[in-house]
Design an enzyme around this catalytic site. Structure first.
Site, PDB file in Angstrom:
ATOM      1  N   CYS A 224       0.836  -1.194   0.000  1.00 48.52           N
ATOM      2  CA  CYS A 224       0.000   0.000   0.000  1.00 48.52           C
ATOM      3  C   CYS A 224       0.875   1.250   0.000  1.00 48.52           C
ATOM      4  O   CYS A 224       1.861   1.326   0.743  1.00 48.52           O
ATOM      5  CB  CYS A 224      -0.930   0.001   1.222  1.00 48.52           C
ATOM      6  SG  CYS A 224      -1.936   1.500   1.368  1.00 48.52           S
TER       7      CYS A 224
ATOM      8  N   CYS B 237       0.441   2.893   3.680  1.00 48.75           N
ATOM      9  CA  CYS B 237       0.713   2.163   4.920  1.00 48.75           C
ATOM     10  C   CYS B 237       1.536   0.932   4.561  1.00 48.75           C
ATOM     11  O   CYS B 237       1.972   0.760   3.425  1.00 48.75           O
ATOM     12  CB  CYS B 237      -0.581   1.796   5.652  1.00 48.75           C
ATOM     13  SG  CYS B 237      -1.596   0.560   4.802  1.00 48.75           S
TER      14      CYS B 237
ATOM     15  N   CYS C 151      -4.628  -0.015   0.018  1.00 46.96           N
ATOM     16  CA  CYS C 151      -5.350  -1.074   0.729  1.00 46.96           C
ATOM     17  C   CYS C 151      -6.842  -0.794   0.761  1.00 46.96           C
ATOM     18  O   CYS C 151      -7.285   0.349   0.740  1.00 46.96           O
ATOM     19  CB  CYS C 151      -4.814  -1.235   2.151  1.00 46.96           C
ATOM     20  SG  CYS C 151      -5.029   0.223   3.196  1.00 46.96           S
TER      21      CYS C 151
ATOM     22  N   HIS D 103      -7.457   2.975   2.577  1.00 42.58           N
ATOM     23  CA  HIS D 103      -6.761   4.016   1.823  1.00 42.58           C
ATOM     24  C   HIS D 103      -7.220   4.084   0.371  1.00 42.58           C
ATOM     25  O   HIS D 103      -7.146   5.152  -0.253  1.00 42.58           O
ATOM     26  CB  HIS D 103      -5.251   3.782   1.900  1.00 42.58           C
ATOM     27  CG  HIS D 103      -4.697   4.044   3.267  1.00 42.58           C
ATOM     28  ND1 HIS D 103      -3.729   3.266   3.862  1.00 42.58           N
ATOM     29  CD2 HIS D 103      -5.028   4.991   4.179  1.00 42.58           C
ATOM     30  CE1 HIS D 103      -3.455   3.739   5.056  1.00 42.58           C
ATOM     31  NE2 HIS D 103      -4.224   4.782   5.275  1.00 42.58           N
TER      32      HIS D 103
ATOM     33  N   CYS E 286     -17.422  -3.633  14.117  1.00 43.31           N
ATOM     34  CA  CYS E 286     -17.113  -5.029  14.436  1.00 43.31           C
ATOM     35  C   CYS E 286     -16.688  -5.199  15.889  1.00 43.31           C
ATOM     36  O   CYS E 286     -16.872  -6.266  16.476  1.00 43.31           O
ATOM     37  CB  CYS E 286     -16.036  -5.554  13.497  1.00 43.31           C
ATOM     38  SG  CYS E 286     -14.579  -4.487  13.385  1.00 43.31           S
TER      39      CYS E 286
ATOM     40  N   HIS F 261      -9.876  -4.948  12.127  1.00 46.68           N
ATOM     41  CA  HIS F 261     -11.155  -5.667  12.191  1.00 46.68           C
ATOM     42  C   HIS F 261     -11.136  -6.640  13.360  1.00 46.68           C
ATOM     43  O   HIS F 261     -10.080  -7.139  13.758  1.00 46.68           O
ATOM     44  CB  HIS F 261     -11.371  -6.429  10.879  1.00 46.68           C
ATOM     45  CG  HIS F 261     -12.671  -7.168  10.809  1.00 46.68           C
ATOM     46  ND1 HIS F 261     -13.892  -6.551  10.962  1.00 46.68           N
ATOM     47  CD2 HIS F 261     -12.945  -8.488  10.603  1.00 46.68           C
ATOM     48  CE1 HIS F 261     -14.856  -7.445  10.844  1.00 46.68           C
ATOM     49  NE2 HIS F 261     -14.311  -8.627  10.633  1.00 46.68           N
TER      50      HIS F 261
END
Length: 711
Positions: free
Chosen positions: A59, A62, A79, A92, A193, A671
């Site tokens: 990415c 990141c 990403c 991103h 989540c 997540h």
């Protein structure tokens, strides 16, 4: 041409079993025929010389090297977030679209001569690009020579699943969907989540099931006029949705046949939406009310706080988590000791990195990784630190230094050490692995480690013993309060005018990754003395359960702070406000009825009236009248000697029944999923998807839930 029922049945089976790039991680999900993107025919592609290599992608914003998307306009590799294929990232690619407006992206690793996964940000759905080969060739990708697999990797790139995203979600394993009571998922509302995982674990506990779902008729009958603003109603509604099985039913083949005949098939609706529940439990909380990712541990404590404050009469299901911690502090110079007790709701275990059993492999991997990054080569296969659980437990029980310890025996600062033991063992033990820390540059980071968490946990050896023979207690003398002369006036003004918080200092701290509300409290309680002083306050208080709870200004009409109401050492003021009592007594009810009703309903006037009508047995309880009058006249005395928190003490032998795992680099991204052991087997709860687990990653969890077992 006539179509027979048998032919339709065969066609349905063929459709259900067919493979496509969109079903590689969730083969049991029905996929719609994808629409052609309206941007495909006239897609603008920048002539910027970008060429995409066949491997080694990363990415651009990141360090993620998975779930990467190639923007088909400018060739950016970024990403993803949480799209249709269950992969995760930091979003991103979506941010880039919002900044630039470039609509189409293709997922790297899914490209084959048959097609690829294409997503339209503008249309907010997966799409088809009939000119995909041409669009990929613009960036040097020959689509006809790409050989994708069901896992999104070329045949010669297939490797064991080592990424935490893959291992925790059990990617690449055909997971069997589970249906029925207790197997209902929760839809992701956008970084929700953490809430879903905690609530799945909470409602797998019988005490919470009985308190809310078991009392559903009574709670619904006596809910206020606006049930959206009642905690118990919302908890009961959510619990019923998860446990009833009404929203978790397997698809029926006859229904699928009828839908195909009518050409109106739509995807099966899976899970329930916790939108109303999230709106209520997160209101007035600056972090949980946002759409940002949050810490599941902080939300768990926030939920316990709400359960405590909204308990139904004397019933309090959060009692199962509560335990007492005995803290022993010893002055190193005089050897005298002090024993204190505090309430806690989870056990925080440090990660004993120094005890890793594969240090040589870790050193070799780090050298190879740095060399590969420097030479822009594919990274080596990940090597994860293996930490013995016994080492983490040992680190928890070892003495720790007490900074700025003031010895009452010396009447001065001295060196001190503290040890913690269990004064009681809870019915359900929640263990948090302290994976999140700060680097030397104070940037948040996460330990990506494997810990051999036991199925059976015995912590009886951590039972507190109290003052031992031969030990001498420290004098009960409080240290003097010293406020620097140059800050006294400023601190006093701060206490008088809470609106004058230095927002620049708050933002400096927030940019370091600390929760916004914690930053506000740090600046407030240090009297606007600057970000550096406030930072020191954060370091001292960041382990406190109410660290990220909203700031309650003393002297400004607020109730006791959330942390104090649940975790504090002082007793709760259970005397309802006299003005509300007066309203009820003016209607002809006895004072004792008013007080008892208000106590049982958290001082809610409307619910208190309902409570009175449903509890006529309290109308003429003379003993209760005397007791209440005595409490009203001697409230200070009763506060001075509280009975203490209710605990369910017992054996320190536990068995694992659930764990929550986090994927990502920090609590601000990534997540969460939850694994729960039900009916003798592990089940994975990944948002709305609920499946039988094949390889539960118990070594990669973040929060573990144990229940007591008899010895």
């Amino acid at each position: 041409m006539r179509v027979t029922l048998c032919q339709v049945t065969i066609a349905c089976d063929a459709v259900l079993s067919s493979k496509s790039p969109y079903r590689k991680q969730d083969p049991d999900t029905w996929e719609n025929e994808l629409p052609v993107s309206k941007y495909a025919n006239n897609l603008t592609q920048l002539d910027n010389g970008v060429r995409i290599p066949p491997s080694g992608w990363k990415c651009a914003r990141c360090d993620l090297r998975e779930n990467l998307w190639l923007n088909l306009t400018d060739g950016s590799v970024l990403c993803g977030k949480w799209f249709f294929d269950s992969s995760g990232g930091n979003g991103h690619a979506l941010e880039h679209y919002r900044d630039m407006g470039y609509p189409l992206a293709v997922k790297l690793g899914t490209i084959s001569p048959d097609g690829a996964d294409v997503y339209s940000f503008q249309e907010e759905e997966p799409v088809l690009d009939p000119h995909l080969a041409k669009h990929l060739a613009h960036f040097g990708i020959d689509m006809l020579h790409m050989h994708g697999t069901e896992n999104g990797l070329r045949d010669n790139d297939i490797k064991p699943r080592v990424s935490e995203w893959e291992v925790i979600q059990e990617t690449g394993t055909k997971l069997k969907p589970m249906y029925g009571p207790g197997y209902t998922g929760l839809k992701n509302l956008g970084n929700s989540c953490y809430l879903s995982s905690v609530m799945q674990a909470i409602f797998s506990i019988p005490e919470f099931q009985r308190a809310y779902v078991g009392n559903l008729p009574r709670i619904f009958d006596y809910s206020p006029l606006d049930p959206t603003q009642d905690f118990n109603t919302q908890m009961t509604k959510l619990g019923h949705g998860l446990l009833s099985g009404q929203y978790s039913k397997p698809p029926v083949k006859s229904e699928l046949i009828e839908q195909v005949m009518k050409e109106e098939h739509k995807p099966q609706q899976n899970g329930i939406s916790p939108r109303m529940f999230k709106a209520f439990v997160s209101k007035s909380h600056p972090e949980f009310s946002s759409n940002r990712q949050q810490d599941a541990q902080e939300f768990f404590l926030h939920l316990v706080n709400l359960v405590e404050r909204n308990r139904i009469g004397s019933e309090n299901p959060s009692d199962v988590f509560r335990f007492l911690v005995e803290e022993r502090i010893q002055c190193c110079q005089t050897r005298k000791v002090r024993y204190t007790e505090r309430v806690d709701y989870l056990m925080q275990l440090p990660v004993a990195m120094e005890a890793a059993t594969n240090k040589d492999e870790l050193i070799a991997y780090e050298l190879t990784r740095r060399e590969a990054e420097a030479n822009r080569r594919p990274l080596p296969e990940l090597v994860r630190a293996k930490i013995p659980f016994s080492a983490c437990l040992q680190a928890f029980s070892e003495p720790e230094n007490v900074d700025d310890f003031w010895s009452s025996a010396l009447q001065a600062k001295s060196a001190g050490v503290k040890t913690s033991r269990f004064a009681s063992f809870p019915e359900y033990l929640v263990v948090q692995i302290k994976k999140f820390t700060f680097g030397l540059d104070w940037v948040p980071k996460k330990f990506d480690v494997s810990i051999d968490m036991p199925d059976l946990l015995d912590i009886n050896h951590l039972r507190a013993r109290g003052l031992q023979p031969g030990e001498e207690e420290l004098p009960d003398i409080s240290p003097p309060i010293v406020i620097p002369d140059d800050s006294k006036d400023r601190l006093m003004n701060q206490l008088i005018d809470p609106s004058d918080i230095d927002e620049s200092s708050v933002m400096q701290l927030a940019e370091m990754g600390f929760p916004l509300e914690a930053c506000r409290k740090a600046v407030y309680f240090t009297g606007n003395m600057g970000a550096e002083v406030a930072f020191n306050w954060i370091i001292v208080h960041m382990e406190e359960p109410d660290f990220a709870e909203p700031l309650t200004m003393p002297g400004y009409g607020g109730a006791a702070s959330a942390g104090a109401s649940v975790f504090g050492a002082t007793g709760l003021d259970n005397q309802p406000p006299e003005e509300i009592v007066a309203i009820i007594t003016s209607m002809g009810f006895h004072r004792n009825q008013a007080v008892q009703a208000l106590r049982a309903t958290n001082n809610n006037l409307e619910r208190a009236l309902d409570w009175i009508f449903s509890h006529p047995e309290f109308e003429e309880d003379s003993d209760f009248v005397i007791e209440m009058e005595n409490n009203a006249n001697a409230n200070i005395i009763s506060e001075a000697k509280p009975e203490g928190p209710r605990v369910k003490d017992g054996s320190g032998m536990y068995e694992l029944f659930a764990f929550i795992s986090h994927m990502g680099t920090s609590t601000m991204s990534g997540h969460y999923v939850c694994h729960i052991k039900k009916e003798g087997r592990w089940v994975i709860y990944n948002d709305h998807r609920v499946c039988a687990s094949e390889r539960p990653p118990k070594d990669l969890g973040y929060m573990y839930f144990y229940h007591r077992v008899p010895r």
